[in-house]
Design a protein around this motif. Sequence first.
Motif, PDB file in Angstrom:
ATOM      1  N   THR A  15      -4.229  84.352  57.648  1.00 56.61           N
ATOM      2  CA  THR A  15      -5.684  83.492  58.209  1.00 56.61           C
ATOM      3  C   THR A  15      -5.297  82.328  58.038  1.00 56.61           C
ATOM      4  OG1 THR A  15      -7.873  83.019  59.371  1.00 56.61           O
ATOM      5  CG2 THR A  15      -7.226  84.437  56.692  1.00 56.61           C
ATOM      6  N   ASN A  53      -8.610  80.766  57.800  1.00 51.79           N
ATOM      7  CA  ASN A  53     -10.203  80.491  56.839  1.00 51.79           C
ATOM      8  C   ASN A  53      -9.810  80.799  55.912  1.00 51.79           C
ATOM      9  OD1 ASN A  53     -12.803  81.032  56.608  1.00 51.79           O
ATOM     10  ND2 ASN A  53     -12.951  81.637  58.314  1.00 51.79           N
ATOM     11  N   PRO A  84     -10.766  83.315  52.400  1.00 57.11           N
ATOM     12  CA  PRO A  84      -9.765  84.380  53.477  1.00 57.11           C
ATOM     13  C   PRO A  84     -10.358  86.198  52.104  1.00 57.11           C
ATOM     14  CG  PRO A  84      -8.582  83.096  51.933  1.00 57.11           C
ATOM     15  CD  PRO A  84     -10.132  82.562  51.710  1.00 57.11           C
ATOM     16  N   SER A 127      -4.399  79.796  64.987  1.00 61.97           N
ATOM     17  CA  SER A 127      -4.304  80.277  64.001  1.00 61.97           C
ATOM     18  C   SER A 127      -4.603  81.825  63.712  1.00 61.97           C
ATOM     19  CB  SER A 127      -4.719  79.215  63.357  1.00 61.97           C
ATOM     20  OG  SER A 127      -4.885  78.096  64.206  1.00 61.97           O
ATOM     21  N   THR A 147      -9.140  87.528  65.108  1.00 64.90           N
ATOM     22  CA  THR A 147      -9.321  88.321  64.435  1.00 64.90           C
ATOM     23  C   THR A 147      -8.832  89.349  64.583  1.00 64.90           C
ATOM     24  OG1 THR A 147     -11.252  87.854  64.196  1.00 64.90           O
ATOM     25  CG2 THR A 147     -10.722  90.047  63.676  1.00 64.90           C
ATOM     26  N   LEU A 155     -13.173  81.416  63.974  1.00 69.29           N
ATOM     27  CA  LEU A 155     -11.382  82.408  63.187  1.00 69.29           C
ATOM     28  C   LEU A 155     -12.034  83.065  62.328  1.00 69.29           C
ATOM     29  CD1 LEU A 155      -8.549  82.117  62.521  1.00 69.29           C
ATOM     30  CD2 LEU A 155      -9.309  79.769  61.557  1.00 69.29           C
ATOM     31  N   SER A 156     -11.105  84.252  62.190  1.00 70.79           N
ATOM     32  CA  SER A 156     -12.300  85.250  61.549  1.00 70.79           C
ATOM     33  C   SER A 156     -11.350  85.195  59.638  1.00 70.79           C
ATOM     34  CB  SER A 156     -11.320  86.960  62.032  1.00 70.79           C
ATOM     35  OG  SER A 156     -11.118  87.313  60.629  1.00 70.79           O
ATOM     36  N   THR A 157     -11.455  85.740  59.088  1.00 67.65           N
ATOM     37  CA  THR A 157     -11.289  85.672  57.375  1.00 67.65           C
ATOM     38  C   THR A 157     -10.366  86.455  56.822  1.00 67.65           C
ATOM     39  OG1 THR A 157     -13.416  87.322  57.379  1.00 67.65           O
ATOM     40  CG2 THR A 157     -14.282  85.134  56.861  1.00 67.65           C
ATOM     41  N   ASP A 179      -7.738  87.672  59.818  1.00 72.99           N
ATOM     42  CA  ASP A 179      -6.587  87.997  60.288  1.00 72.99           C
ATOM     43  C   ASP A 179      -4.952  88.056  59.801  1.00 72.99           C
ATOM     44  OD1 ASP A 179      -7.492  87.140  61.911  1.00 72.99           O
ATOM     45  OD2 ASP A 179      -8.000  85.007  62.088  1.00 72.99           O
ATOM     46  N   THR A 230     -13.542  77.169  58.254  1.00 75.44           N
ATOM     47  CA  THR A 230     -12.517  76.522  59.482  1.00 75.44           C
ATOM     48  C   THR A 230     -12.883  75.039  59.481  1.00 75.44           C
ATOM     49  OG1 THR A 230     -14.059  76.260  61.115  1.00 75.44           O
ATOM     50  CG2 THR A 230     -12.784  78.721  61.022  1.00 75.44           C
TER      51      THR A 230
END
Lengths: 383, 383
Positions: free
Chosen positions: A43, A45, A48, A176, A179, A216-218, A220, B311
């Motif tokens: 990710t 993000n 993370p 990017s 998740t 956007l996940s933390t 991925d 993000t």
Amino acid sequence: MTVTAPRGFSAAGVAAGLKSSGDPDVALVLNTGPDDVAAAVFTTNRFPAAPVQWSRQVLAGQRCRAVVLNSGGANACTGPEGFADTHTTAEHVAEELGLGAIDVAVASTGLIGMRLPMDKLTAGVTEAAQALSADGGADAARAIMTTDSVPKTTVQQRDGWSIGGMAKGAGMLAPSLATMLVVLTTDAVVPAEVLQPALKTATRLSVERVDSDGCLSTNDTVIVLANGASGVTPTAAEFTEALVAAATDLAMQLLADAEGSTKDIAITVRNAASVDDALTAGRACARNNLLKTALFGNDPNWGRVLAAIGTTDAAFEADQVDVTINGVTVCRGGSIGDPREGVDLTGRAITIDVDLKAGGEEATIWTNDLSIAYVHENSAYST
Amino acid sequence: MTVTAPRGFSAAGVAAGLKSSGDPDVALVLNTGPDDVAAAVFTTNRFPAAPVQWSRQVLAGQRCRAVVLNSGGANACTGPEGFADTHTTAEHVAEELGLGAIDVAVASTGLIGMRLPMDKLTAGVTEAAQALSADGGADAARAIMTTDSVPKTTVQQRDGWSIGGMAKGAGMLAPSLATMLVVLTTDAVVPAEVLQPALKTATRLSVERVDSDGCLSTNDTVIVLANGASGVTPTAAEFTEALVAAATDLAMQLLADAEGSTKDIAITVRNAASVDDALTAGRACARNNLLKTALFGNDPNWGRVLAAIGTTDAAFEADQVDVTINGVTVCRGGSIGDPREGVDLTGRAITIDVDLKAGGEEATIWTNDLSIAYVHENSAYST
């Protein structure tokens, strides 16, 4: 077979009690060699999760022997204590398997901001290590599910070698990386200098173009392990093609299982001045809640397509743009086209083609509708 | 009284049959002078509706005598024919009122991509012109409603002069203007060189910080008319303060009536390196569907706040950020703070305070939750 389809991999999935449902929640994937080349994409993000921070260190050496994954808790935003939990998990896996902790990647998924119950997780790791099997791929794929309704797996057979894979993800699908957790395995002989660019290409063309809800996940993580057990060395192009196929197969399964969705929507932007322009315009549509609710209601509301791309800086002239929904060109030259009544949106698959008439590039973004079930599922998720 | 609160303005609202419901759908606002100074701000969408294109020409001269507004059709993405329809409307208003067409601004709201029924609209304009009255402000405010559940009006009384206003909008609230039409009137003496910057300041601090669903409309229009009928000349600062108050009052009414919302959410980002950083971080939260559904479900899911601001490119360190929801600091230093069970989200008002600890600037973005009713209302809108 999933991640255990290629030779030289074993896997397991067990129920450690992290999930209140009692469903499987700890997965383990072991590469038994001979090689241990690895690559990963994480990710972007800026928060993370602890396992992402840990696994970045592991993968920095472009080697990895085992991946331990848990559902039932993301171990994100848990501070130094959360990072210590991840480190402990990797050390415990290493002990059980006779490896070093630095050989073990960790991935977690679930609620953000909660510590993991380490006693349960550690016991689960021990159980998973004992259960490792060349037939364990399906169990592993099941153990990483959260709100997924089905496990996602893929196998790409090539001439004397193969790629296997598993994925979880059913929401927070965004560029990017969705998740999601993805583990890919291959028994091809692939040097690190081929593996990393192949993975970048595969994620760029597949999961990074799935934009289910723009979130956007933390956590991925996409990891690929290559052990050379087949003894076959494909060319970089051959390997990349197969890895793209595996990642795309998984990405389409993620899309089809997105939380509460009733539509799979492919937004193709054609004749753009650049691929970036096409992606920008496509993403603007994929993130427009008014368009996504209209499609949930089977309403070919092309005005919302224009309103969405009208917020971007993609090159186009407003009086040139055509929009075709499920084969009907409802908008021509930025104005009224064929009758919207001719558009049949009752099926699950929807195609939206936007012709910018500004160049020769194109790209497709995949998304879902915004449904009542999406709201219901995500409003009740942590409660 | 709304737009007719200041001296020297008359207004009307009539039912012309543009709405199938038979509700009022044509509004007219006339400035009877003596001055006819005007300023406006329009949508930045690259598919501006025909009335936006027309009114930009009118307002280019910083003068305007009348504004005609219709609900029941946006006249957006309707090509040259749609523009001709707007021009015809302005000419008809001008004829009825003894003005030139270039003195008449036009604003429309409703479904995109449909021509307006000009016979009905023209007849409605005639009727509205005959109904013009110094008491007509309330009728006008009612005639511009679409999915609004209540009319939105404001009056700011100052020393010998006042500002009146009306607004419509109940969705597609996004920066660079909400989907909304706003008409503001004042009997203060305000030269054009004061009016335009005052309006920019007022919209920047109010409607541009309301981000209900991230969708930017093709029709957004804010017009202010100043006729000097009071004979009082406030200072630029005095006038700007009152205009900010009027625009903020209307913006908060728009927020409270956003389609299907159950929460009004104020996201304040503090100690940012810049106001832009604060706005960027606030907007990322306001547009995060997972956060918005969680709040609909009364779930203080602070992990989704971090995932959202993670993000962005706003300046912050991940292990420094605090998040306080309705007074409870549920996240400290990017990690677990006070128990989330202490957060009461049962009311309509929610405050989210994000402390970036990266500087001394702050800004607030207002948004709504993402509810089942939002999806229902927007999926059924055009069908």
